[in-house]
Write a protein that holds these residues in place. Structure first.
Motif, PDB file in Angstrom:
ATOM      1  N   LEU A  43     -13.764  91.662   4.533  1.00  0.00           N
ATOM      2  CA  LEU A  43     -14.675  93.120   4.765  1.00  0.00           C
ATOM      3  C   LEU A  43     -16.192  93.242   4.451  1.00  0.00           C
ATOM      4  O   LEU A  43     -16.926  92.403   3.744  1.00  0.00           O
ATOM      5  CB  LEU A  43     -13.774  93.761   3.398  1.00  0.00           C
ATOM      6  N   VAL A  44     -16.332  94.012   5.436  1.00  0.00           N
ATOM      7  CA  VAL A  44     -18.279  94.338   5.003  1.00  0.00           C
ATOM      8  C   VAL A  44     -18.239  95.750   5.183  1.00  0.00           C
ATOM      9  O   VAL A  44     -17.210  96.507   5.400  1.00  0.00           O
ATOM     10  CB  VAL A  44     -18.601  93.931   6.670  1.00  0.00           C
ATOM     11  N   LEU A  45     -18.604  96.375   4.991  1.00  0.00           N
ATOM     12  CA  LEU A  45     -19.140  98.049   5.347  1.00  0.00           C
ATOM     13  C   LEU A  45     -20.096  98.153   4.900  1.00  0.00           C
ATOM     14  O   LEU A  45     -21.865  97.731   5.128  1.00  0.00           O
ATOM     15  CB  LEU A  45     -19.338  98.660   3.427  1.00  0.00           C
ATOM     16  N   GLY A  46     -20.393  98.993   6.331  1.00  0.00           N
ATOM     17  CA  GLY A  46     -21.514  99.872   7.024  1.00  0.00           C
ATOM     18  C   GLY A  46     -21.193 100.808   6.936  1.00  0.00           C
ATOM     19  O   GLY A  46     -21.408 101.802   6.292  1.00  0.00           O
ATOM     20  N   TRP A  47     -21.321 101.167   8.435  1.00  0.00           N
ATOM     21  CA  TRP A  47     -21.399 102.963   8.440  1.00  0.00           C
ATOM     22  C   TRP A  47     -19.332 102.968   8.360  1.00  0.00           C
ATOM     23  O   TRP A  47     -19.609 103.955   8.665  1.00  0.00           O
ATOM     24  CB  TRP A  47     -21.550 102.524   9.706  1.00  0.00           C
ATOM     25  N   CYS A  48     -18.734 102.298   7.961  1.00  0.00           N
ATOM     26  CA  CYS A  48     -17.373 102.100   8.013  1.00  0.00           C
ATOM     27  C   CYS A  48     -16.909 100.709   7.296  1.00  0.00           C
ATOM     28  O   CYS A  48     -17.439  99.949   7.256  1.00  0.00           O
ATOM     29  CB  CYS A  48     -16.802 102.615   9.543  1.00  0.00           C
ATOM     30  N   HIS A  49     -15.689 100.776   7.694  1.00  0.00           N
ATOM     31  CA  HIS A  49     -15.408  99.355   6.682  1.00  0.00           C
ATOM     32  C   HIS A  49     -14.863  98.865   8.286  1.00  0.00           C
ATOM     33  O   HIS A  49     -14.132  99.308   9.112  1.00  0.00           O
ATOM     34  CB  HIS A  49     -14.088  99.416   6.066  1.00  0.00           C
ATOM     35  N   ALA A  50     -15.056  97.412   7.899  1.00  0.00           N
ATOM     36  CA  ALA A  50     -15.088  96.831   9.059  1.00  0.00           C
ATOM     37  C   ALA A  50     -14.485  95.255   8.459  1.00  0.00           C
ATOM     38  O   ALA A  50     -14.929  94.570   7.557  1.00  0.00           O
ATOM     39  CB  ALA A  50     -15.985  96.619  10.267  1.00  0.00           C
ATOM     40  N   MET A  51     -14.102  93.464   9.340  1.00  0.00           N
ATOM     41  CA  MET A  51     -14.426  92.640   9.097  1.00  0.00           C
ATOM     42  C   MET A  51     -14.868  91.876   9.996  1.00  0.00           C
ATOM     43  O   MET A  51     -15.461  91.901  10.748  1.00  0.00           O
ATOM     44  CB  MET A  51     -13.022  91.944   8.941  1.00  0.00           C
ATOM     45  N   LYS A  52     -15.184  90.482   8.533  1.00  0.00           N
ATOM     46  CA  LYS A  52     -16.162  89.925   9.618  1.00  0.00           C
ATOM     47  C   LYS A  52     -15.912  88.165   9.661  1.00  0.00           C
ATOM     48  O   LYS A  52     -14.915  88.156   8.658  1.00  0.00           O
ATOM     49  CB  LYS A  52     -17.802  89.833   8.437  1.00  0.00           C
ATOM     50  N   GLY A  53     -16.255  87.132  10.386  1.00  0.00           N
ATOM     51  CA  GLY A  53     -15.551  86.083  10.229  1.00  0.00           C
ATOM     52  C   GLY A  53     -15.735  85.386  11.317  1.00  0.00           C
ATOM     53  O   GLY A  53     -16.927  86.255  12.622  1.00  0.00           O
TER      54      GLY A  53
END
Length: 100
Positions: A43-53
């Protein structure tokens, strides 16, 4: 500042998918068979929760590249499934936690 969502169809598809999921009408096995695979995800948090992979089988992005998904809307790691604003993802192995 004015903000307009560029494709309301994306939101309609997302809402339909989440409603079908809640109603038990969603064929998750079919989704898992067709969805892009996201390995080494977190999980990553920028302007919203997203995923990185690392993605494989994405219809627009090359295999083996590290991506950040669109906004994360649903995730069930028990069955390896995630829904972002724009599409479903099949979850592979998560990124190991530091110190493990």
């Amino acid at each position: 500042m004015t903000f307009a969502f560029d494709d309301p169809g994306i939101m309609r598809r997302l809402l339909r998918d989440l409603e079908e999921l809640e109603a038990g009408k969603l064929d998750t096995a079919d989704i898992l068979a067709k969805a892009p695979l996201l390995e080494d995800h977190r999980l990553v948090l920028g302007w919203c929760h997203a995923m990185k992979g690392i993605v494989t089988g994405h219809p627009l992005l090359p295999d083996g590249g590290e991506i950040v998904t669109s906004q994360l809307m649903y995730m069930n790691p028990d069955i390896g499934l995630a829904r972002t604003l724009s599409r479903w993802y099949r979850l592979g192995m998560p990124r190991p936690k530091k110190g493990h």
